[in-house]
Design a protein around this motif. Structure first.
Motif, PDB file in Angstrom:
ATOM      1  N   VAL A   9      30.413  56.941  14.286  1.00 47.01           N
ATOM      2  CA  VAL A   9      29.037  57.356  14.454  1.00 47.01           C
ATOM      3  C   VAL A   9      28.364  56.266  15.278  1.00 47.01           C
ATOM      4  N   SER A  10      27.868  56.624  16.380  1.00 47.08           N
ATOM      5  CA  SER A  10      27.249  55.630  17.225  1.00 47.08           C
ATOM      6  C   SER A  10      25.828  55.399  16.724  1.00 47.08           C
ATOM      7  N   PRO A  11      25.220  54.293  17.114  1.00 47.64           N
ATOM      8  CA  PRO A  11      23.929  53.942  16.533  1.00 47.64           C
ATOM      9  C   PRO A  11      22.890  55.040  16.667  1.00 47.64           C
ATOM     10  N   ARG A  12      22.995  55.786  17.727  1.00 48.03           N
ATOM     11  CA  ARG A  12      21.965  56.808  17.895  1.00 48.03           C
ATOM     12  C   ARG A  12      22.347  58.101  17.222  1.00 48.03           C
TER      13      ARG A  12
ATOM     14  N   VAL B  10      46.285  56.427  -1.640  1.00 47.96           N
ATOM     15  CA  VAL B  10      45.011  56.107  -1.010  1.00 47.96           C
ATOM     16  C   VAL B  10      45.117  56.610   0.430  1.00 47.96           C
ATOM     17  N   MET B  11      44.323  57.614   0.759  1.00 47.66           N
ATOM     18  CA  MET B  11      44.486  58.222   2.075  1.00 47.66           C
ATOM     19  C   MET B  11      43.830  57.387   3.168  1.00 47.66           C
ATOM     20  N   ASP B  12      42.687  56.814   2.881  1.00 45.84           N
ATOM     21  CA  ASP B  12      42.060  55.993   3.912  1.00 45.84           C
ATOM     22  C   ASP B  12      41.118  54.981   3.273  1.00 45.84           C
ATOM     23  N   LEU B  13      40.838  53.953   4.048  1.00 47.13           N
ATOM     24  CA  LEU B  13      39.953  52.880   3.615  1.00 47.13           C
ATOM     25  C   LEU B  13      38.970  52.606   4.740  1.00 47.13           C
ATOM     26  N   ALA B  14      37.799  52.097   4.397  1.00 48.87           N
ATOM     27  CA  ALA B  14      36.865  51.661   5.427  1.00 48.87           C
ATOM     28  C   ALA B  14      36.000  50.553   4.855  1.00 48.87           C
ATOM     29  N   TYR B  15      35.741  49.562   5.667  1.00 49.77           N
ATOM     30  CA  TYR B  15      34.845  48.489   5.273  1.00 49.77           C
ATOM     31  C   TYR B  15      33.437  48.803   5.757  1.00 49.77           C
ATOM     32  N   SER B  16      32.457  48.336   5.016  1.00 50.33           N
ATOM     33  CA  SER B  16      31.095  48.437   5.502  1.00 50.33           C
ATOM     34  C   SER B  16      30.911  47.419   6.625  1.00 50.33           C
ATOM     35  N   LEU B  17      29.747  47.456   7.234  1.00 53.20           N
ATOM     36  CA  LEU B  17      29.518  46.653   8.425  1.00 53.20           C
ATOM     37  C   LEU B  17      29.687  45.160   8.138  1.00 53.20           C
ATOM     38  N   GLU B  18      29.183  44.719   7.006  1.00 54.10           N
ATOM     39  CA  GLU B  18      29.273  43.292   6.682  1.00 54.10           C
ATOM     40  C   GLU B  18      30.539  42.994   5.887  1.00 54.10           C
ATOM     41  N   GLY B  19      31.236  44.020   5.476  1.00 54.85           N
ATOM     42  CA  GLY B  19      32.461  43.788   4.725  1.00 54.85           C
ATOM     43  C   GLY B  19      32.245  43.584   3.249  1.00 54.85           C
TER      44      GLY B  19
ATOM     45  N   ILE C 173      40.242  63.710   0.467  1.00 51.88           N
ATOM     46  CA  ILE C 173      39.720  62.955   1.602  1.00 51.88           C
ATOM     47  C   ILE C 173      40.889  62.502   2.456  1.00 51.88           C
ATOM     48  N   GLU C 174      40.778  62.712   3.749  1.00 55.03           N
ATOM     49  CA  GLU C 174      41.850  62.286   4.641  1.00 55.03           C
ATOM     50  C   GLU C 174      41.470  61.055   5.443  1.00 55.03           C
ATOM     51  N   CYS C 175      40.244  61.014   5.906  1.00 61.70           N
ATOM     52  CA  CYS C 175      39.825  59.892   6.729  1.00 61.70           C
ATOM     53  C   CYS C 175      38.432  59.467   6.301  1.00 61.70           C
ATOM     54  N   ILE C 176      38.161  58.194   6.460  1.00 63.97           N
ATOM     55  CA  ILE C 176      36.822  57.686   6.210  1.00 63.97           C
ATOM     56  C   ILE C 176      36.427  56.890   7.448  1.00 63.97           C
ATOM     57  N   SER C 177      35.194  57.077   7.893  1.00 61.75           N
ATOM     58  CA  SER C 177      34.744  56.328   9.046  1.00 61.75           C
ATOM     59  C   SER C 177      33.326  55.853   8.799  1.00 61.75           C
ATOM     60  N   MET C 178      33.044  54.687   9.328  1.00 59.60           N
ATOM     61  CA  MET C 178      31.750  54.056   9.095  1.00 59.60           C
ATOM     62  C   MET C 178      30.988  54.079  10.417  1.00 59.60           C
ATOM     63  N   SER C 179      29.687  54.329  10.381  1.00 61.56           N
ATOM     64  CA  SER C 179      28.916  54.259  11.618  1.00 61.56           C
ATOM     65  C   SER C 179      28.779  52.801  12.018  1.00 61.56           C
TER      66      SER C 179
ATOM     67  N   ASN D 222      39.362  70.744   6.399  1.00 57.91           N
ATOM     68  CA  ASN D 222      38.758  70.796   7.722  1.00 57.91           C
ATOM     69  C   ASN D 222      37.240  70.699   7.648  1.00 57.91           C
ATOM     70  N   ARG D 223      36.789  69.741   6.876  1.00 60.05           N
ATOM     71  CA  ARG D 223      35.357  69.570   6.724  1.00 60.05           C
ATOM     72  C   ARG D 223      35.053  68.092   6.882  1.00 60.05           C
ATOM     73  N   ILE D 224      33.918  67.819   7.455  1.00 57.68           N
ATOM     74  CA  ILE D 224      33.451  66.439   7.556  1.00 57.68           C
ATOM     75  C   ILE D 224      32.212  66.324   6.688  1.00 57.68           C
ATOM     76  N   SER D 225      32.199  65.364   5.772  1.00 62.58           N
ATOM     77  CA  SER D 225      31.015  65.115   4.965  1.00 62.58           C
ATOM     78  C   SER D 225      30.346  63.869   5.501  1.00 62.58           C
ATOM     79  N   ILE D 226      29.047  63.935   5.659  1.00 61.44           N
ATOM     80  CA  ILE D 226      28.297  62.765   6.084  1.00 61.44           C
ATOM     81  C   ILE D 226      27.612  62.200   4.851  1.00 61.44           C
ATOM     82  N   ILE D 227      27.772  60.921   4.639  1.00 62.36           N
ATOM     83  CA  ILE D 227      27.338  60.298   3.398  1.00 62.36           C
ATOM     84  C   ILE D 227      26.457  59.105   3.728  1.00 62.36           C
ATOM     85  N   ASN D 228      25.344  59.004   3.008  1.00 60.94           N
ATOM     86  CA  ASN D 228      24.424  57.894   3.237  1.00 60.94           C
ATOM     87  C   ASN D 228      25.018  56.597   2.718  1.00 60.94           C
ATOM     88  N   SER D 229      24.391  55.516   3.107  1.00 61.89           N
ATOM     89  CA  SER D 229      24.921  54.229   2.695  1.00 61.89           C
ATOM     90  C   SER D 229      24.740  54.013   1.200  1.00 61.89           C
TER      91      SER D 229
END
Lengths: 600, 811
Positions: free
Chosen positions: B20-23, B222-231, B264-270, B283-290
């Motif tokens: 997710v790009s900043p905009r 564990v299908m996927d992992l993602a770190y937050s921006l600051e870790g 859940i198959e993939c997790i991605s952080m903006s 085949n669904r993407i969920s958008i989740i707040n911080s």
């Protein structure tokens, strides 16, 4: 090979006492351990972590804390309020001194081992001076309300940090004043409960590490009074904490039986900034881990489940050999069972009583490995309670099953056992000659005519047993050169001519019982190793002993000639310890007669 | 200098790296495309098309967040400006066949297609998934996991450290790695494992002093992992459909977002850390707040395990209807590429457990106006299927279907087919449902009014028909509803729908009937049948005789409801081919050979909202409807793929894209401004094409001649009746103005245009010569019917075209 009957003895209901505290020798060679029943044990790291010495417990003596001071002196303090020094050569609690502050919860020695600080129920911290032959009260430090549960010296001995309920405080040793008091129960939902600081450590950088009952390990800057880091390692209480000497690694034990390893690791590779990170969890214990210790190469933990676990740090171990093995000590290293072979009796030693059982028997025969049905069930014949608060040191039943003896710290008792159709009767043998108790080992000769009593200063007393119930002191065997350590192990030869005795300094003496002279003296230190615990067996003409772990020794004493072999159990190789013609050790087979002995 | 790494070949359904790009743009790889989704407005803003194969990974350009790199199985790395949808450049690489992590130097040049040559292998033996590779802090090292091995390669020190876990599966543990991510600010590697553990590795530059701690909550991989921006936070997800947030690497502090619907198959952080998104197996993407609040979801076509219902078009919404979630029917809008709604048919809790026999939906039919919906569900038990036939009535108030009648065990064995009598003009009274079953009967169900005053209706059985105790396999009504055709194994029987008399039978032995359908409109006197012995037969209902037959292994037979065209898809020698024909003519209207390599399972004609103006005769049959296909793709999972018209969309959610592309192309070409130059160019192209093709079928090229009805009219009118040029001029100019709208589209489709043009050329070569090529079978060719245009016709066509163009150039 002869025909063997294997009995599965499942009626020895020994409940080992839980581990209460651990103390690593500052030089890292020995570990002292105290159990909840007051027994103190010393393990020797160099000898494959063998349990070297055991001081049996005492009902009135609880040990809350142990520490090594002034070299090799071991001190213990407990809820009885006394500070006790242990006599490690005589295996007894030597002198006690009242701390004067009620029950003592913790005791630590300073880095040089010259001073002891104790934390008392009344909230006082007292300093004692270690002097030759005992300790001396030096002074009181600032006293605050609340029991002092844990203490830690700064490595430079200038400050002491004392953990209490809901807070800990830092005391300046020179002035005796409290210089900082930090509450640990801030900003926690559970604040209505009290937060017990179970363990604390003061690092050389001035960081205080506290472990509390909320399951947190917290790092404080005590001068600023600020919390630097907080790790909630567990949902249950953290009970114990130990920091390595380099202060880059620590182990904490929790009340769920899990221990956690925390390491000071660089945040970025090659960077200077470092942070404590909880790394590996270990679940070796089933109950509370009340005591942990950190030796230079291993993490050591002891729990209320009576297990002592030594987990080597793999990165510190040079080779993947026997050193790198995880060790768990559940069973005692001492002989608690003695067997009357002819009478088919077993004597079990508990801390304060003995149990005599008759083995079950079968009339059938079967193939190897077959389980045979019992025609007669094992029978509990008698339970013999020891009087007084002292725990039993040793016990033995004679091979014919008619004599039974035990010893506590102050008393030695001999009984005559009679088994007939009506039942079992025990009769105390009157007028047992007075000896210097305690006896460390009792051993009857094969024909049940003679009783050997291992005693202090390397001496072995020989008693002749008389019918119908009496005994006579025949002789006292002493090593010719003298010895300060007590004799731990005895083994008579089957023909009754020889007796081997091993004392605490690892010297083996073989006495000729005909003339009560020393026949042979061996010190099994051919390569400077001090391999451990011995049980002895003397077949005719040869002597051998098998230590607790890994290595066996065999000596052949044929007509004054002396040869020794060493047996590597893991490898199944006999090795001669006598240098060969080329100066090298030769691998060769010992005489067949000796091997037979070894197989037995 | 920038290094980008792409695993050389990576067959995976959906690439990771949806960032997710900043905009607030969410980019995701979807089949051959990259889609740009606006998080704020919830619409798809753009489509990056140009890759010729599955997109395997996308990555935002670290130096320009309006640009994105994408890698594909076609061996290229493309750089896009995703706001404009413009490919900036393309790098070709020659990849080896093994999985390696290679470092490539992307060329500096600004050209479109560049061949990258600088290629160096960084790591061997890497995993196929991009989840198994991660870059460390400040790109100073790269981590790869595979099986039980972890490899860390430090770029500067050129140091490779390898750590292995034990392969022993003790105490239910399974140490195999599933994914890896690196801490953004610290040197810490987080790895997911097959037994649900997460390990956090530190100090990994020491071969011996490395250490790790573990976090354990998941019970399965564990299908996927993602770190937050600051870790400070670590997100993990797996089959439990729960997103777990770990704070400060502590196993005690964790938050959960449960009930996300599917694994859940993939997790991605903006990149600003405000949002994260999870990709699910359905085949669904969920958008989740911080703050771990579910925000919204992008639902594509739900991947069902097995599309038993076939592709059905809802007459009301024109949505595609098929199996969705287990026990549900999904209504999927092809126009907007989104799910309209999901109807719970089975109405039982689905239990995710292997080996459990559960009921699922197997057949669906709509009445002509979409007011009635009939569904059949059966349990997976083979012996006792536990059939249920349900009839649903559409209520305007609730805008959904309500259950009207439930019939337990309508047949004694599996139901093979079901259809409504489509009689628009007669209204609901004539509504009849026919079901055929393996219990050798077909049943006719009619609506009966209940005796209660509310005038409710329910359904009951009216007639049971059978034929020689054969299993009934297919049924269909003629367009006027007077005749019912039911196939019984080898025989097709035709019944009068008023009296239920058997009118006649047709048979084309050997071979059972696989599909039947009636012709429509002008061809309604024909009945088409396909046998599993490889024949397509057309019977004349008036003469009761075989009109023609062709030797063709037809898998799918699909009539267009709005025209007389019938599409047949054949499967032979590992490729699917499409034939479109009118029953009245024994030669096909359109042939597309080698439509795709996968077997096409299902097809559906979806009516267009407005008839398209298609000038090309070749595509006239697509004027009123679009044709959609469903293939079985041999992905690791069973995944649905839609093929749209031409070419295959192996991917997941791309449904309409290929189709649009093609028509983009048509539109673009047609709307080229007719300048003398363009005509010249067109001519040139045409000549070239003609030279290339031996049997040059001219049909394709006709499409260039007209851009709009105006031009069309202009061209179709004989020159001597045309008005004066000054009059025509405005019309012509106007037509040019309209065409200008498509200019940007032209640019977009630039890349594709080339490829599809090529593809088309190939198809031209194939020619219309027909169905006789299916000669590998053991049956001799019976029908000699081929569909060649006669030489004279061909010539005539050419002549017309030539004349037209010369006329334009004169203009």
């Amino acid at each position: 090979m002869g025909e063997f009957e294997v009995h599965r003895v499942r009626f020895f209901g020994l409940v080992p006492a839980g581990v209460r505290c651990l103390a690593c020798h500052p030089r890292g060679s020995r570990l002292a351990l105290a159990r909840t029943d007051g027994a103190v044990e010393v393990y020797n790291f160099a000898a494959n972590y063998f349990q070297e010495k055991v001081i049996p417990g005492h009902e009135a003596r609880s040990v809350e804390s142990l520490c090594w001071a002034a070299g090799d002196r071991l001190f213990g303090a407990g809820l009885g309020g006394d500070i006790t020094e242990y006599d490690l050569s005589g295996l007894s609690a030597a002198r006690g001194l009242d701390g004067g502050g009620g029950p003592i919860w913790s005791m630590v020695a300073n880095s040089s081992g010259t001073q002891l600080a104790i934390g008392c129920e009344d909230g006082s911290v007292k300093i004692f001076q270690v002097v030759p032959g005992g300790i001396q009260f030096e002074r009181n430090l600032d006293r605050r309300k609340g029991r002092v549960l844990c203490l830690s010296w700064h490595p430079s001995d200038t400050h002491i940090v004392a953990g209490s309920i809901d807070f800990f405080r830092v005391i300046d040793v020179a002035s005796g004043q409290t210089v900082q008091r930090i509450m640990v129960n801030h900003h926690v939902e559970k604040a209505k409960h009290e937060c017990v600081v179970w363990a604390i450590a003061l690092l050389s950088s001035g960081t205080v590490v506290s472990a509390d009952s909320f399951g947190r390990v917290q790092f404080w800057d005590w001068e600023q009074g600020t919390l630097a880091e907080s790790h909630t390692v567990s949902t249950s209480a953290v009970l114990s904490l130990a920091v390595s000497q380099k202060e880059d690694s620590m182990i904490v034990g929790t009340s769920t039986g899990a221990t956690y390893h925390l390491q000071l690791l660089p945040v970025r590779l090659g960077g200077l900034e470092k942070r404590w990170v909880r790394t590996k969890p270990f679940q070796f214990h089933s109950h509370d881990v009340r005591a942990v210790a950190h030796s230079p190469t291993a993490l050591i933990s002891g729990g209320l489940d009576a297990q002592l676990v030594i987990r080597p740090l793999m990165e510190k171990v040079q080779k993947k050999n026997y050193e790198a093995v995880l060790r768990k000590f559940t069973f005692p290293h001492r002989r608690l069972v003695s067997c009357a072979r002819k009478a088919r009796l077993l004597l079990f030693q508990f801390s304060q009583y003995l149990e005599l059982w008759r083995l079950g028997s079968t009339e059938e025969t079967g193939k190897d490995g077959e389980v045979l049905p019992l025609c007669r069930m094992p029978e509990h014949l008698v339970q013999l309670k020891s009087k007084g608060p002292e725990h039993i040191y040793c016990s033995c039943v004679s091979p014919c099953g008619t004599w039974l003896g035990y010893s506590t710290a102050s008393r030695f008792q001999l009984y005559r056992v009679r088994c007939d159709e009506d039942g079992v009767s025990l009769r105390k043998v009157p007028k047992v000659p007075k000896l210097l108790p305690p006896a460390y080992q009792l051993q009857f000769s094969a024909d049940s005519q003679i009783l050997f009593v291992a005693s202090a200063r390397g001496s072995v007393h020989v008693f002749q047993l008389l019918e119908p119930g009496g005994c006579k002191h025949l002789h006292t065997l002493r090593p010719p050169s003298g010895c300060s350590e007590a004799v731990y192990l005895l083994a008579p030869s089957a023909d009754g001519h020889w007796l081997a005795a091993v004392s605490g300094d690892w010297a083996i003496h073989i006495y000729n019982l005909k003339c009560f002279k020393v026949g042979l003296g061996v010190t099994p230190q051919p390569q400077g190793t001090r391999d451990g615990g011995l049980s002895m067996h003397c077949p005719p003409g040869s002597h051998h002993c098998i230590p607790g772990a890994g290595l066996g020794w065999l000596w052949c004493g044929n007509g004054g000639q002396r040869q020794s072999w060493r047996f590597w159990f893991g490898m199944g190789v006999w090795e001669s310890c006598q240098p060969g013609p080329g100066g090298s050790h030769q691998c060769m087979s010992p005489p067949a007669a000796s091997l037979r002995g070894a197989q037995l | 200098r920038r290094e980008d790494t792409v695993s050389s070949c990576c067959p995976g359904p959906l690439g990771r790296g949806n960032g997710v790009s900043p905009r607030r743009y969410l980019l995701y790889a979807s089949g051959d495309f990259v889609k740009v989704h606006s998080v704020n407005t919830e619409e798809t803003l753009g489509l990056l098309c140009g890759h010729a194969d599955l997109v395997t990974g996308i990555q935002l350009n670290p130096h320009n967040h309006m640009q994105v790199y994408s890698s594909s199985l076609d061996g290229t790395i493309k750089l896009w400006d995703f706001m404009d949808g413009i490919p900036i450049k393309t790098d070709f690489f020659l990849w080896s066949d093994t999985f390696q992590l290679v470092s490539v130097k992307l060329t500096k040049g600004a050209g479109q297609d560049l061949e990258g040559k600088e290629l160096s292998v960084v790591l061997d033996g890497v995993g196929a998934s991009s989840k198994q590779i991660a870059f460390g802090r400040e790109d100073s090292y790269v981590v790869s996991v595979k099986d039980v091995d972890l490899q860390v390669y430090f770029f500067k020190r050129k140091l490779l450290n390898r750590f292995s876990l034990s392969t022993a599966k003790t105490k239910g543990g399974d140490n195999r790695f599933s994914c890896v991510v690196c801490h953004p600010t610290e040197d810490c590697i987080a790895t997911g494992h097959a037994d649900g553990k997460i390990r956090l590795w530190r100090n990994f530059h020491h071969k011996k002093g490395y250490t790790y701690s573990s976090l354990h909550w998941h019970h399965d991989t564990v299908m996927d992992l993602a770190y937050s921006l600051e870790g400070t936070r670590l997100l993990s997800g797996g089959v439990e459909s729960v997103l777990v947030q770990w704070h400060n690497e502590s196993s005690c502090q964790k938050d959960f977002l449960p009930r996300l619907g599917s694994p859940i198959e993939c997790i991605s952080m903006s990149s600003d850390g405000v949002l994260c998104c999870t990709l699910h197996t359905d085949n669904r993407i969920s958008i989740i707040n911080s703050n771990l609040r579910f925000s919204r979801s992008i639902q594509g076509l739900i991947k069902s395990r097995d599309v038993k219902t076939g592709l059905v078009v809802d007459p009301r919404t024109k949505a595609l209807v098929l199996n969705g979630e287990p026990g549900h029917l999904q209504f999927y809008s092809l126009q907007s590429d989104q799910q309209l709604f999901s109807l719970d048919i089975v109405q039982r809790q689905y239990i995710h457990q292997a080996g459990l026999k559960q009921s699922d939906l197997v057949k669906v039919a709509f009445s002509a106006r979409g007011t009635w919906l009939a569904t059949v569900e059966e349990s997976e038990e083979v012996a006792d299927p536990e059939l249920q036939l349900k009839l649903w009535f559409y209520t305007e108030e609730t805008q959904s279907f309500a259950l009207n009648t439930r019939i337990n065990t309508p047949h004694d064995n599996h139901i093979t087919d079901m259809c409504f009598r489509d009689m628009d003009e007669l209204g609901d009274d004539s509504l009849i449902l026919v079901t055929t079953g393996r219990d050798c009967v077909f049943k006719v169900w009619v609506m009966v009014g209940d005796s209660d005053p509310e005038g409710n209706v329910s359904w009951s059985c009216d007639f049971v028909g059978s034929y020689h105790n054969y299993q009934a396999t297919n049924c269909c009504f003629s367009e006027d509803g007077s005749l019912l055709a039911v196939s019984f194994e080898e025989t097709v029987t035709v019944w009068d729908s008023l009296t239920w008399d058997l009118k006649c039978t047709f048979c084309h032995p050997p071979g059972n009937i696989r599909n039947i359908c009636f012709g429509r409109q002008t061809c309604s006197k024909y009945l088409i049948g396909a046998t599993d012995y490889g024949f397509l037969c057309c019977w004349n209902l008036l003469t009761c005789a075989l009109e023609w037959n062709a030797h063709l292994n037809v898998v799918v037979l699909q009539p267009d409801p709005l025209s007389e065209h019938i599409a047949a898809v054949s499967w032979l020698s590992k490729e699917s081919s499409l034939f479109v024909f009118k029953p009245s003519e024994p030669w096909p209207v359109y042939i597309q050979r080698n439509l795709c390599k996968e077997k096409i399972l299902l097809a559906a004609f979806v009516p267009r909202d407005e008839p398209e103006t298609i000038s090309s005769e070749k595509y006239l049959w697509l004027r009123k409807s679009q044709l959609f296909f469903l293939t079985d793709t041999q992905c690791r999972l069973f995944s649905l793929g839609f093929i749209l018209n031409f070419g295959n969309l192996k991917g997941d959610r791309i449904v309409t894209l290929r189709f649009y592309l093609h028509f983009f192309k048509l539109a673009v070409e047609e709307s080229l401004p007719v300048t003398p130059f363009s005509v010249l160019l067109g001519k040139h192209r045409r000549q070239q094409a003609q030279e290339d093709t031996d049997l040059g079928k001219p049909v394709v090229h006709n499409k260039q001649e007209q851009a709009s009805p105006a031009v069309k009219e202009l061209l179709h009118t004989p020159a001597h009746v045309l008005p004066s040029a000054s009059f025509l001029c405005t019309i012509f100019i106007n037509s040019l103005l309209i065409s200008k709208e498509n200019k940007s589209a032209e640019e977009v489709a630039d890349e594709v245009e080339m490829e599809s043009e090529k593809a088309e050329d190939d198809s031209d070569e194939e020619d219309v010569t027909a169905m006789e090529q299916e000669d590998t079978s053991h049956i001799e060719l019976l029908g000699e019917i081929t569909c060649k245009l006669s030489k004279s016709q061909e010539k005539e066509l050419r002549k017309i075209r030539k004349m037209d163009y010369s006329w334009i150039s004169a203009f």
